[in-house]
Design a protein around this motif. Sequence first.
Motif, PDB file in Angstrom:
ATOM      1  N   ARG A  42       0.862  -1.176   0.000  1.00 32.40           N
ATOM      2  CA  ARG A  42       0.000   0.000   0.000  1.00 32.40           C
ATOM      3  C   ARG A  42       0.907   1.238   0.000  1.00 32.40           C
ATOM      4  N   LEU A  43       0.784   2.079  -0.992  1.00 33.71           N
ATOM      5  CA  LEU A  43       1.605   3.269  -1.141  1.00 33.71           C
ATOM      6  C   LEU A  43       0.755   4.507  -0.925  1.00 33.71           C
ATOM      7  N   LEU A  44       1.304   5.475  -0.204  1.00 35.63           N
ATOM      8  CA  LEU A  44       0.645   6.766  -0.046  1.00 35.63           C
ATOM      9  C   LEU A  44       1.551   7.861  -0.590  1.00 35.63           C
ATOM     10  N   PHE A  45       0.965   8.736  -1.405  1.00 35.04           N
ATOM     11  CA  PHE A  45       1.703   9.818  -2.052  1.00 35.04           C
ATOM     12  C   PHE A  45       1.182  11.165  -1.556  1.00 35.04           C
ATOM     13  N   ASP A  46       2.027  12.171  -1.636  1.00 33.44           N
ATOM     14  CA  ASP A  46       1.665  13.531  -1.255  1.00 33.44           C
ATOM     15  C   ASP A  46       1.200  14.293  -2.492  1.00 33.44           C
ATOM     16  N   GLY A  47      -0.103  14.532  -2.570  1.00 39.94           N
ATOM     17  CA  GLY A  47      -0.648  15.262  -3.719  1.00 39.94           C
ATOM     18  C   GLY A  47      -0.632  16.762  -3.544  1.00 39.94           C
ATOM     19  N   GLY A  48      -0.161  17.249  -2.381  1.00 37.43           N
ATOM     20  CA  GLY A  48      -0.035  18.681  -2.166  1.00 37.43           C
ATOM     21  C   GLY A  48      -1.326  19.340  -1.703  1.00 37.43           C
ATOM     22  N   ARG A  49      -1.281  20.665  -1.627  1.00 40.30           N
ATOM     23  CA  ARG A  49      -2.429  21.453  -1.163  1.00 40.30           C
ATOM     24  C   ARG A  49      -3.351  21.781  -2.328  1.00 40.30           C
ATOM     25  N   LEU A  50      -4.643  21.748  -2.033  1.00 37.06           N
ATOM     26  CA  LEU A  50      -5.652  22.139  -3.007  1.00 37.06           C
ATOM     27  C   LEU A  50      -6.104  23.560  -2.709  1.00 37.06           C
ATOM     28  N   PRO A  51      -6.008  24.457  -3.670  1.00 36.77           N
ATOM     29  CA  PRO A  51      -6.597  25.782  -3.464  1.00 36.77           C
ATOM     30  C   PRO A  51      -8.097  25.658  -3.213  1.00 36.77           C
TER      31      PRO A  51
END
Length: 346
Positions: free
Chosen positions: A277-286
Amino acid sequence: MIVWLNGTFGAGKTTAARELLELLPGSVLYDPELIGSGLRLMLPEKRLGEVSDYQELPAWRRLVVDTAAALLAEVGGGPLVVPMTLLRQEYRDEIFGGLAARRIAVRHVLLHAEETVLRERIDQRADVPGDAEASAGIRAWCLDHLPAYHEALPWLTGDAHVVDTAGLAPRTTAERIAEAIREGAGSCDIVQTPEPTSETLAAGVLLFDEDDRVLLVDPTYKPGWEFPGGVVEPGEAPARAGMREVAEELGLRLPVVPRLLVVDWEPPLPPGYGGLRLLFDGGRLPAADAERLLLPGAELRGWRFATEDEAASMLPPVRHTRLRWALRARERATVLNLEAGVPVGG
């Protein structure tokens, strides 16, 4: 096919189901309450004491699906008529999602009556022969569940085909159900996610708002909240799979490939097969992007941003542990290697 007759006690599910067997050729009665009775006989008293209703047992919910599939194979396709109260939406999602994964169509029918009618029917239900105390206890138990039914009505009426049984004889109720089924009413538009047959590789993407709360989604096909993402397809790069799932689930196209935060090996725990199971950082959403998030009704019921503490009450424990370590990895700008949720290595 399964015809699921839902409704609270006194709605007329059992009597309508018996009549319906004569109206749907080849149909078979399937009562999941028998599974609950069997579990009461087999499970240790300690485990039974931890729940107030057998529906709370994950084993019951899984066995309902597995037994339905086995019965359909045994009788040549059904349909199965299931008179069973199901008031918790997450249990409906888990059971109907499991059936969809096996390509078993479900017609969801709600038998409804106003509370005055329900109370009258409960009061008039047949006594347990020679046991007045047990009879009174059953009636009290049925009445105690009426508030839960009224609380569930908003999602039930939005999900199922409703038949008002007030003033209807069981045969008439069954005829209206059969007619609705023939017209295609009550069909559940729920995602069909095949059950894994081996270890899987899955990629999730953590998206954050401007207050660093994490975005969680509420799937229709399994219990508990989840991260946007899904199973990596053969030949697909995991990060790209996460980006694809975000686009499919939320209508959001990430501008850059997300950074890896956590690799977690999930051990096989029957009936599951486990996997990576991999988790990625998609960053901040405006804020403007968050307002435009789309939800496919057949797959996701809702979304919300949650703090780490709020996520603890929303996510199943395994997912919350994974999230906790992913947040720590994000804070430290590193990648963590986990085995069953526990960091390993240097």
